[in-house]
Design a protein around this motif. Structure first.
Motif, PDB file in Angstrom:
ATOM      1  N   ARG A 133       0.815  -1.211   0.000  1.00  0.00           N
ATOM      2  CA  ARG A 133       0.000   0.000   0.000  1.00  0.00           C
ATOM      3  C   ARG A 133       0.851   1.265   0.000  1.00  0.00           C
ATOM      4  O   ARG A 133       0.322   2.381  -0.077  1.00  0.00           O
ATOM      5  N   ASP A 134       2.174   1.100   0.058  1.00  0.00           N
ATOM      6  CA  ASP A 134       3.115   2.227  -0.010  1.00  0.00           C
ATOM      7  C   ASP A 134       4.007   2.017  -1.232  1.00  0.00           C
ATOM      8  O   ASP A 134       5.181   1.657  -1.116  1.00  0.00           O
ATOM      9  N   PRO A 135       3.452   2.238  -2.433  1.00  0.00           N
ATOM     10  CA  PRO A 135       4.211   1.933  -3.658  1.00  0.00           C
ATOM     11  C   PRO A 135       5.554   2.637  -3.753  1.00  0.00           C
ATOM     12  O   PRO A 135       6.536   2.052  -4.228  1.00  0.00           O
ATOM     13  N   GLU A 170      -8.647   2.878  -2.483  1.00  0.00           N
ATOM     14  CA  GLU A 170      -7.229   2.669  -2.186  1.00  0.00           C
ATOM     15  C   GLU A 170      -6.643   1.575  -3.071  1.00  0.00           C
ATOM     16  O   GLU A 170      -5.526   1.708  -3.590  1.00  0.00           O
ATOM     17  N   VAL A 174      -3.503   2.179  -5.475  1.00  0.00           N
ATOM     18  CA  VAL A 174      -2.270   1.410  -5.293  1.00  0.00           C
ATOM     19  C   VAL A 174      -1.836   0.789  -6.618  1.00  0.00           C
ATOM     20  O   VAL A 174      -0.672   0.907  -7.035  1.00  0.00           O
TER      21      VAL A 174
END
Length: 269
Positions: A133-135, A170, A174
């Motif tokens: 979720r934190d590309p 989200e 993502v």
């Protein structure tokens, strides 16, 4: 830090159920513990075809990676890879091209620690501890940026991982970020759990089992899964129940229903 990326930030725990090890148990693997087996059996009781779902995903992954490798794809980013046990991406891809490179990413220290032990000193395969979720962080991690060349096409794998990103907006954002990092000619491989034979009560019960683990999940209907494919051009046969995506042998209707999942492969253009 080693060639596999950052080490786990905490000691792996075996007293709490873990989605990657539950999946391993469903596949008949040995990298699981009592807490995982107990939770997996509860999941199978709530959703009787849990094992078929896991096996259908693994078979789809193998067919999709083989297809891309045969097209000439020689580097893969596997998001939410879990534990890369027998028949996973690097074995399949390197069976077609011995020089294929694979960057695995998983957010769970347990899965990463086990993967590091299983992979050993493999120069063209890495495992990175990171939250998909934190590309930005994932794409800049040493185990990803140091292995894959994003000026060339990449096989982006999101197999059975987006149920762990419950919010639809989200999930779309993502995937959009990862797609944006890939040059035209890259491919996205996507699969997602969805009710085919499962009843509403079974879906609710299965979600309740996973809600008791650190990784709750959300089942999606096919129209929401289709939204996750925006920005890619699906290859034939498009978004279909997993057993119907380019099967080696024609699946039975029972195979299709019990898989309880859809999948697709699409070209990023």
């Amino acid at each position: 830090m080693d060639q596999h990326g950052s080490p786990p930030r905490e000691e792996p725990r075996t007293d709490r159920p873990n989605a990657a090890r539950m999946y391993d148990y469903y596949l008949g693997g040995s990298t699981n513990f009592a807490a995982d087996r107990e939770a997996a059996e509860a999941g199978a009781a709530a959703m009787p075809h849990a094992r078929q779902y896991a096996r259908a995903n693994r078979a789809f992954l193998q067919r999709a990676v083989t297809h891309l490798a045969e097209l000439g794809m020689d580097q893969f980013l596997d998001l939410g890879s879990g534990i890369p046990t027998v028949g996973n991406v690097h074995e399949i891809a390197r069976g077609v091209n011995p020089h294929a490179r694979v960057a695995y990413v998983d957010h769970d220290p347990v899965a990463v620690a086990h993967a590091q032990r299983l992979l050993g000193e493999h120069p063209e395969v890495t495992i990175t501890l990171g939250d998909i979720r934190d590309p930005r962080t994932v794409l800049n991690a040493a185990g990803v940026a140091g292995l894959l060349d994003f000026t060339r096409p990449v096989g982006l794998l999101a197999v059975a991982v987006l149920p762990f990103v419950p919010d639809q907006t989200e999930a779309r954002e993502v995937l959009a970020a990862y797609r944006a990092a890939c040059v035209p000619g890259s491919y996205l491989v996507l699969s997602h759990i969805s009710a085919l034979s499962a009843t509403r009560q079974q879906v609710a019960a299965a979600e309740e089992v996973m809600a008791r683990t650190p990784t709750p999940v959300r089942w999606r209907p096919p129209e929401e899964i289709a939204e996750l494919l925006e920005g890619v051009e699906p290859v034939e046969p498009g978004l279909v129940p997993l057993p119907r995506w380019r099967p080696d042998t024609p699946p039975t209707q029972e195979d299709v229903d019990e898989a309880n999942a859809y999948g697709a492969v699409g070209r990023i253009g």
